[in-house]
Design an enzyme around this catalytic site. Structure first.
Site, mmCIF file in Angstrom:
data_model
loop_
_atom_site.group_PDB
_atom_site.id
_atom_site.type_symbol
_atom_site.label_atom_id
_atom_site.label_comp_id
_atom_site.label_asym_id
_atom_site.label_seq_id
_atom_site.Cartn_x
_atom_site.Cartn_y
_atom_site.Cartn_z
ATOM 1 N N TYR A 105 -1.433 -0.641 10.366
ATOM 2 C CA TYR A 105 -1.556 -0.890 8.935
ATOM 3 C C TYR A 105 -0.348 -0.342 8.184
ATOM 4 C CZ TYR A 105 -3.601 -0.959 4.242
ATOM 5 O OH TYR A 105 -3.844 -1.193 2.909
ATOM 6 N N SER A 108 0.861 -1.185 0.000
ATOM 7 C CA SER A 108 0.000 0.000 0.000
ATOM 8 C C SER A 108 0.889 1.224 0.000
ATOM 9 C CB SER A 108 -0.895 0.019 1.253
ATOM 10 O OG SER A 108 -1.548 1.268 1.396
#
Length: 263
Positions: A166, A150
């Site tokens: 995350y 990501s």
């Protein structure tokens, strides 16, 4: 003889395993690989979601199957790997895409939530890659592993976004990709990562609600969020012989967000 571009991108005769493949980015990548000719096996936690996704893939003319597995649990990862190869034989393409996110200020972030995110987003990628490589890729000296990272793994967040676990996990995925590619290149295995930006999905619902879709889109030089086609090209490049000299790399698919935020 030098192959044509159509031949280089052709995946006929190959088998792909895609985790987190019942919706969102995983399903999009499953479509891309299947449309290029691969047999596709998708996995996620819920059988009902997998049945619907498999029906969608099959309606598009793709040879698709499914196995339910929760990649937070080691025993289910081991079962997924063994059952996949029992049913379909060797795995040529592994897409590690199952993932989780958790929003909380760093000073108050629950430790069990941290462990959940890290176990699913990092540990499961390592274990499944290890199992598939040892049984199928290393003996044949070929294979492609695609890890979903990501742009959150490239740095911090805009104000208001608090996803420390995350971000940390996706940063780990990027360097896991590099380290694994360096080690397994000797076995003919390529390992690469995709770094999506903001795509509407169940995982990003909270961020989209908190930040606003229009505001997030405005951060991108291209002025929009990702759509249902935007990962297909890169996934196919990494998986196919068109990318046979690419390994250990990551590429952001984010409309340019990372170039203006310092990622």
């Amino acid at each position: 003889m030098t192959r044509t571009i159509q031949q280089l991108f052709d995946l006929k005769g190959r088998t792909a395993l895609v985790t987190g493949g019942s919706r969102g980015l995983g399903l999009q990548m499953a479509h891309a690989l299947g449309e290029a000719g691969a047999r596709v096996l998708i996995s996620s936690r819920k059988a009902e979601d997998l049945e619907q996704a498999t029906a969608e893939l099959q309606a598009a003319g793709i040879d698709a199957r499914w196995i339910a597995a929760d990649c937070q649990h080691e025993d289910q990862i081991r079962q997924l790997a063994s059952e996949s190869m029992e049913r379909l034989g060797d795995i040529d393409i592994l897409v590690n895409n199952a993932g989780a996110a958790w929003g909380a200020p760093a000073e108050d972030h629950p430790l069990d939530a941290w462990d959940k995110v890290m176990n699913l987003n990092v540990r499961s990628y390592f274990l499944l890659s290890q199992l598939v490589a040892k049984a199928s890729m290393i003996p044949r000296r070929k294979g492609s592993i695609i890890n979903t990272a990501s742009i959150a793994g490239l740095g911090g967040n805009p104000p208001g976004m608090k996803t420390i676990a995350y971000n940390t996990s996706k940063g780990a995925v990027i360097n896991f990709t590099r380290a694994l590619a360096a080690e397994w290149g000797a076995h003919g295995i390529r390992v690469n990562a995709i770094c999506p930006g903001f795509f509407p999905s169940k995982m990003t619902q909270g961020t989209l609600k908190a930040m606003g879709e229009e505001k997030l889109a405005a951060h991108a030089p291209l002025g929009r969020l990702g759509d249902d086609e935007d990962l297909k090209g890169l996934a196919l490049l990494y998986a196919s012989d068109a990318g046979k000299h690419i390994t250990g790399q990551w590429l952001a698919v984010d409309g340019g967000v990372s170039i203006v935020t310092g990622g």
